[in-house]
Scaffold this motif. Structure first.
Motif, PDB file in Angstrom:
ATOM      1  N   GLN A 108      -2.838   4.609  -2.683  1.00 48.48           N
ATOM      2  CA  GLN A 108      -3.044   5.916  -2.086  1.00 48.48           C
ATOM      3  C   GLN A 108      -3.111   7.023  -3.131  1.00 48.48           C
ATOM      4  N   LEU A 109      -2.328   6.911  -4.201  1.00 49.63           N
ATOM      5  CA  LEU A 109      -2.394   7.899  -5.278  1.00 49.63           C
ATOM      6  C   LEU A 109      -3.749   7.833  -5.975  1.00 49.63           C
ATOM      7  N   GLU A 110      -4.308   6.637  -6.101  1.00 50.54           N
ATOM      8  CA  GLU A 110      -5.648   6.490  -6.676  1.00 50.54           C
ATOM      9  C   GLU A 110      -6.678   7.225  -5.805  1.00 50.54           C
ATOM     10  N   PRO A 121      12.767  -2.709  -4.642  1.00 46.80           N
ATOM     11  CA  PRO A 121      11.611  -1.814  -4.541  1.00 46.80           C
ATOM     12  C   PRO A 121      11.869  -0.655  -3.578  1.00 46.80           C
ATOM     13  N   VAL A 122      11.332   0.498  -3.913  1.00 49.49           N
ATOM     14  CA  VAL A 122      11.352   1.671  -3.046  1.00 49.49           C
ATOM     15  C   VAL A 122       9.908   2.149  -2.980  1.00 49.49           C
ATOM     16  N   PHE A 123       9.352   2.213  -1.772  1.00 53.51           N
ATOM     17  CA  PHE A 123       7.965   2.615  -1.604  1.00 53.51           C
ATOM     18  C   PHE A 123       7.905   3.991  -0.954  1.00 53.51           C
ATOM     19  N   LEU A 124       7.138   4.886  -1.535  1.00 53.85           N
ATOM     20  CA  LEU A 124       6.910   6.211  -0.976  1.00 53.85           C
ATOM     21  C   LEU A 124       5.536   6.189  -0.338  1.00 53.85           C
ATOM     22  N   GLU A 125       5.485   6.406   0.978  1.00 50.90           N
ATOM     23  CA  GLU A 125       4.234   6.242   1.702  1.00 50.90           C
ATOM     24  C   GLU A 125       3.944   7.437   2.601  1.00 50.90           C
ATOM     25  N   LEU A 126       2.671   7.618   2.884  1.00 52.40           N
ATOM     26  CA  LEU A 126       2.211   8.620   3.831  1.00 52.40           C
ATOM     27  C   LEU A 126       2.214   8.032   5.239  1.00 52.40           C
ATOM     28  N   PRO A 127       2.174   8.883   6.293  1.00 58.40           N
ATOM     29  CA  PRO A 127       2.126   8.371   7.672  1.00 58.40           C
ATOM     30  C   PRO A 127       0.870   7.519   7.917  1.00 58.40           C
ATOM     31  N   LEU A 128       1.009   6.485   8.750  1.00 60.49           N
ATOM     32  CA  LEU A 128      -0.097   5.560   9.041  1.00 60.49           C
ATOM     33  C   LEU A 128      -1.285   6.247   9.707  1.00 60.49           C
ATOM     34  N   GLU A 174     -13.007   9.316   2.461  1.00 58.66           N
ATOM     35  CA  GLU A 174     -11.805   9.446   3.266  1.00 58.66           C
ATOM     36  C   GLU A 174     -11.646   8.203   4.135  1.00 58.66           C
ATOM     37  N   VAL A 175     -10.387   7.833   4.393  1.00 58.42           N
ATOM     38  CA  VAL A 175     -10.107   6.639   5.186  1.00 58.42           C
ATOM     39  C   VAL A 175      -8.784   6.844   5.925  1.00 58.42           C
ATOM     40  N   LEU A 176      -8.690   6.260   7.120  1.00 65.05           N
ATOM     41  CA  LEU A 176      -7.435   6.257   7.863  1.00 65.05           C
ATOM     42  C   LEU A 176      -6.483   5.314   7.144  1.00 65.05           C
ATOM     43  N   ARG A 177      -5.289   5.773   6.842  1.00 63.87           N
ATOM     44  CA  ARG A 177      -4.340   4.963   6.068  1.00 63.87           C
ATOM     45  C   ARG A 177      -4.050   3.626   6.746  1.00 63.87           C
ATOM     46  N   LEU A 178      -3.988   3.601   8.044  1.00 63.30           N
ATOM     47  CA  LEU A 178      -3.759   2.352   8.762  1.00 63.30           C
ATOM     48  C   LEU A 178      -4.860   1.331   8.461  1.00 63.30           C
ATOM     49  N   CYS A 179      -6.093   1.804   8.284  1.00 58.93           N
ATOM     50  CA  CYS A 179      -7.209   0.893   7.971  1.00 58.93           C
ATOM     51  C   CYS A 179      -7.045   0.269   6.589  1.00 58.93           C
ATOM     52  N   LEU A 180      -6.404   0.965   5.663  1.00 57.20           N
ATOM     53  CA  LEU A 180      -6.169   0.401   4.325  1.00 57.20           C
ATOM     54  C   LEU A 180      -5.253  -0.808   4.407  1.00 57.20           C
ATOM     55  N   LEU A 181      -4.286  -0.763   5.315  1.00 53.74           N
ATOM     56  CA  LEU A 181      -3.349  -1.880   5.455  1.00 53.74           C
ATOM     57  C   LEU A 181      -4.004  -3.100   6.083  1.00 53.74           C
ATOM     58  N   GLN A 182      -5.056  -2.872   6.854  1.00 58.32           N
ATOM     59  CA  GLN A 182      -5.732  -3.961   7.543  1.00 58.32           C
ATOM     60  C   GLN A 182      -6.842  -4.587   6.700  1.00 58.32           C
ATOM     61  N   ALA A 183      -7.191  -3.946   5.585  1.00 60.21           N
ATOM     62  CA  ALA A 183      -8.288  -4.438   4.738  1.00 60.21           C
ATOM     63  C   ALA A 183      -7.878  -5.668   3.960  1.00 60.21           C
ATOM     64  N   MET A 227       0.856  -1.168   0.000  1.00 62.81           N
ATOM     65  CA  MET A 227       0.000   0.000   0.000  1.00 62.81           C
ATOM     66  C   MET A 227       0.899   1.227   0.000  1.00 62.81           C
ATOM     67  N   SER A 228       1.063   1.862  -1.140  1.00 57.76           N
ATOM     68  CA  SER A 228       1.944   3.017  -1.224  1.00 57.76           C
ATOM     69  C   SER A 228       1.362   4.051  -2.170  1.00 57.76           C
ATOM     70  N   ASP A 229       1.973   5.227  -2.167  1.00 59.02           N
ATOM     71  CA  ASP A 229       1.611   6.259  -3.138  1.00 59.02           C
ATOM     72  C   ASP A 229       2.213   5.901  -4.486  1.00 59.02           C
TER      73      ASP A 229
END
Length: 105
Positions: free
Chosen positions: A40-42, A68-75, A96-105, A1-3
């Motif tokens: 996240q970019l989507e 791989p290099v992942f560019l990510e926003l804070p959880l 809108e969604v909490l980014r941490l919730c995206l990782l748990q989906a 899950m990255s930008d």
């Protein structure tokens, strides 16, 4: 899950992307980087820039090197479509969604 995912491949032809219901090989170009839009970019682009589904396949003849290099926003960040992209003609397509919730989906 990255930008954005930045991949530094070697010449083993085992990297594929999914498009139009098919897996397509990604051509190796010497000294080039492979850039993929992330989930996240989507979300930030209000569904304008689609996330890229990608994978690698097994090559028994050669060793694959892929850095791989992942560019990510804070959880703890809540993300959604950028306000500059929202108007009457282009309403929010993604909630809108909490980014941490995206990782748990």
């Amino acid at each position: 899950m990255s930008d954005i995912a930045i991949l530094v491949p070697n010449d083993v032809k085992d990297h594929q992307v999914f498009r139009d219901d098919h897996w397509l090989n990604v051509d190796y170009i010497p000294n080039a980087l492979v850039i993929h839009n992330g989930d996240q970019l989507e979300i930030l682009s209000n569904d304008k820039y689609k996330s890229v589904l990608h994978k690698t396949t097994v090559n028994k003849e050669m060793t694959r090197m892929l850095w791989p290099v992942f560019l990510e926003l804070p959880l703890e960040l809540v993300i959604g479509p950028l306000l500059k992209l929202i108007n009457e003609r282009n309403p929010p397509k993604i909630k809108e969604v909490l980014r941490l919730c995206l990782l748990q989906a």
